[in-house]
Design an enzyme around this catalytic site. Sequence first.
Site, mmCIF file in Angstrom:
data_model
loop_
_atom_site.group_PDB
_atom_site.id
_atom_site.type_symbol
_atom_site.label_atom_id
_atom_site.label_comp_id
_atom_site.label_asym_id
_atom_site.label_seq_id
_atom_site.Cartn_x
_atom_site.Cartn_y
_atom_site.Cartn_z
ATOM 1 N N THR A 1 -9.571 -6.891 -10.422
ATOM 2 C CA THR A 1 -10.884 -6.768 -9.778
ATOM 3 C C THR A 1 -10.966 -5.530 -8.903
ATOM 4 O O THR A 1 -12.064 -5.060 -8.603
ATOM 5 C CB THR A 1 -11.175 -7.999 -8.897
ATOM 6 O OG1 THR A 1 -10.036 -8.216 -8.062
ATOM 7 C CG2 THR A 1 -11.434 -9.240 -9.723
ATOM 8 N N ASP A 2 -9.806 -5.006 -8.461
ATOM 9 C CA ASP A 2 -9.866 -3.929 -7.450
ATOM 10 C C ASP A 2 -10.607 -2.691 -7.958
ATOM 11 O O ASP A 2 -11.509 -2.188 -7.301
ATOM 12 C CB ASP A 2 -8.475 -3.589 -6.881
ATOM 13 C CG ASP A 2 -7.439 -3.150 -7.901
ATOM 14 O OD1 ASP A 2 -7.683 -3.287 -9.130
ATOM 15 O OD2 ASP A 2 -6.365 -2.662 -7.486
ATOM 16 N N SER B 1 9.139 -6.097 -11.376
ATOM 17 C CA SER B 1 8.919 -7.540 -11.210
ATOM 18 C C SER B 1 7.461 -7.869 -10.939
ATOM 19 O O SER B 1 7.099 -9.024 -10.790
ATOM 20 C CB SER B 1 9.764 -8.053 -10.044
ATOM 21 O OG SER B 1 9.359 -7.409 -8.843
ATOM 22 N N GLY B 2 6.608 -6.851 -10.832
ATOM 23 C CA GLY B 2 5.196 -7.098 -10.545
ATOM 24 C C GLY B 2 4.950 -7.347 -9.062
ATOM 25 O O GLY B 2 3.927 -7.902 -8.678
ATOM 26 N N SER C 1 5.149 -4.752 -6.893
ATOM 27 C CA SER C 1 4.727 -3.444 -6.377
ATOM 28 C C SER C 1 5.786 -2.688 -5.601
ATOM 29 O O SER C 1 5.548 -2.206 -4.491
ATOM 30 C CB SER C 1 3.493 -3.594 -5.494
ATOM 31 O OG SER C 1 2.403 -3.862 -6.286
ATOM 32 N N SER D 1 6.705 0.170 -6.451
ATOM 33 C CA SER D 1 6.275 1.573 -6.398
ATOM 34 C C SER D 1 5.277 1.793 -5.268
ATOM 35 O O SER D 1 5.358 2.790 -4.548
ATOM 36 C CB SER D 1 5.722 2.050 -7.741
ATOM 37 O OG SER D 1 4.608 1.294 -8.125
ATOM 38 N N GLU E 1 0.076 7.496 -8.127
ATOM 39 C CA GLU E 1 0.182 6.719 -9.377
ATOM 40 C C GLU E 1 -0.644 7.377 -10.481
ATOM 41 O O GLU E 1 -0.193 7.495 -11.623
ATOM 42 C CB GLU E 1 -0.343 5.283 -9.181
ATOM 43 C CG GLU E 1 0.433 4.443 -8.210
ATOM 44 C CD GLU E 1 1.637 3.723 -8.821
ATOM 45 O OE1 GLU E 1 1.796 3.737 -10.051
ATOM 46 O OE2 GLU E 1 2.418 3.158 -8.031
ATOM 47 N N ASP F 1 -2.450 -2.630 -4.513
ATOM 48 C CA ASP F 1 -1.032 -2.693 -4.135
ATOM 49 C C ASP F 1 -0.799 -1.993 -2.802
ATOM 50 O O ASP F 1 -0.158 -2.537 -1.895
ATOM 51 C CB ASP F 1 -0.167 -2.044 -5.226
ATOM 52 C CG ASP F 1 -0.431 -2.650 -6.591
ATOM 53 O OD1 ASP F 1 -0.991 -3.759 -6.645
ATOM 54 O OD2 ASP F 1 -0.094 -2.009 -7.605
#
Length: 391
Positions: A40-41, A127-128, A130, A132, A164, A176
Amino acid sequence: MSACQDVYDILLKKFQEKYGRKPEVVAYAPGRVEILGNHTDYNEGYVLSAAINFGTYFAVASREGLESRLCAGDVMEEVSFNADQPSATKDHMWSNYVKGVLAGINAIQKPTHGFDAMFLGNIPLGSGLSSSAALEVAAGLAFSKLYGVVLSNLELARIGQKAEHDFAGVKCGLLDQFSSINGKKGSLVWSDFRTYDVKPVTIGEDVCFLMCNTNARHALVDGAYNERRQRCEQAAAFFATRLDHKVAALRDVSWEEWLKYHGEMDPITAKRSAHPIGEDERVLSGIEMLRNNNLAGFGRLMFESHDSSRNYFENSCPELDTLVDGAQAIPGVLGARLSGGGFGGSVVVMVNKTDVEAASVALRNVYANKHGSRCDTRIITCSDGARVVIG
Ligand code: GLA
């Protein structure tokens, strides 16, 4: 002593050993968990998320001249480059996140000196959660302090996002970085990605969140992410031609409007757009449910969110589905869904605190029986956002 304190102590020791001095600035940024509001972001919508109790420290000290050294503290691999010319490389991909952030800071103010820097964290890669974004935010805070550049939270988040986009090729939204910066201990954070308002949302003491990392990461994830984003933009452009109010993004389209017009779009774009539209509505209902302490209802929204990912957005995968389907039958579990971009990574499970240990074992068993491999589970706590620790 927390796991993060350990990481900090090790980083300081390694920095001293490698560079023969102490860092001038150390910043910390946590990872994040997305609880509701998937993809949604970048559609200018809503997300409920939290900063977590795992993160990354970034330590830096000035160096004469522009030549700079950057070391990944886990593998002690180093790259060097000029502070005024950070450019993306293919061989040390990890360095691109930091170089991208530095490019963002340089765009505001050119550096007059270089640096020695090292970072270390405890967020499992891929791992999802974040890792990064945590690195970008920690680096952004540390560099801004080192070079005396004043940044608002939004500017800091945007610098990470641009890193990113330009240095890692992922056209992500701001979730994130925003969650890592704005986290609040003991609370979820509700972000509005149109106004950039952030509000804490309390969740009470009876439940906690368990992250289950599938250790799966499917090929072409970044390409699939960018493709989903493009579809959402195409759908928004379509709705702008049909609706008699302004549509700048899918945030402006209701579920009723989707039902009325989706048959006129190409089927894939129609399916993709259903997901963020439904998610926005689930975030708003979820907040109401939490206000009324309706945790069971909130948990059901998490399951619905996963179904929507699986059926409309197709950003789930068999490993994530195994955990979410398995979670439905485990005592004490209220809700479960994939968290983050998808196509692998982690499932977040909301569970009664008293049942969390048993639920964790049960989930690992479900996963091992189906896939013959391990999934890692960890209890996460909602934590404060990024901060400068020294400097
Ligand atoms: C990734 C992106 C975020 C967001 C989520 C999905 O984590 O980096 O910007 O789009 O996926 O909600």
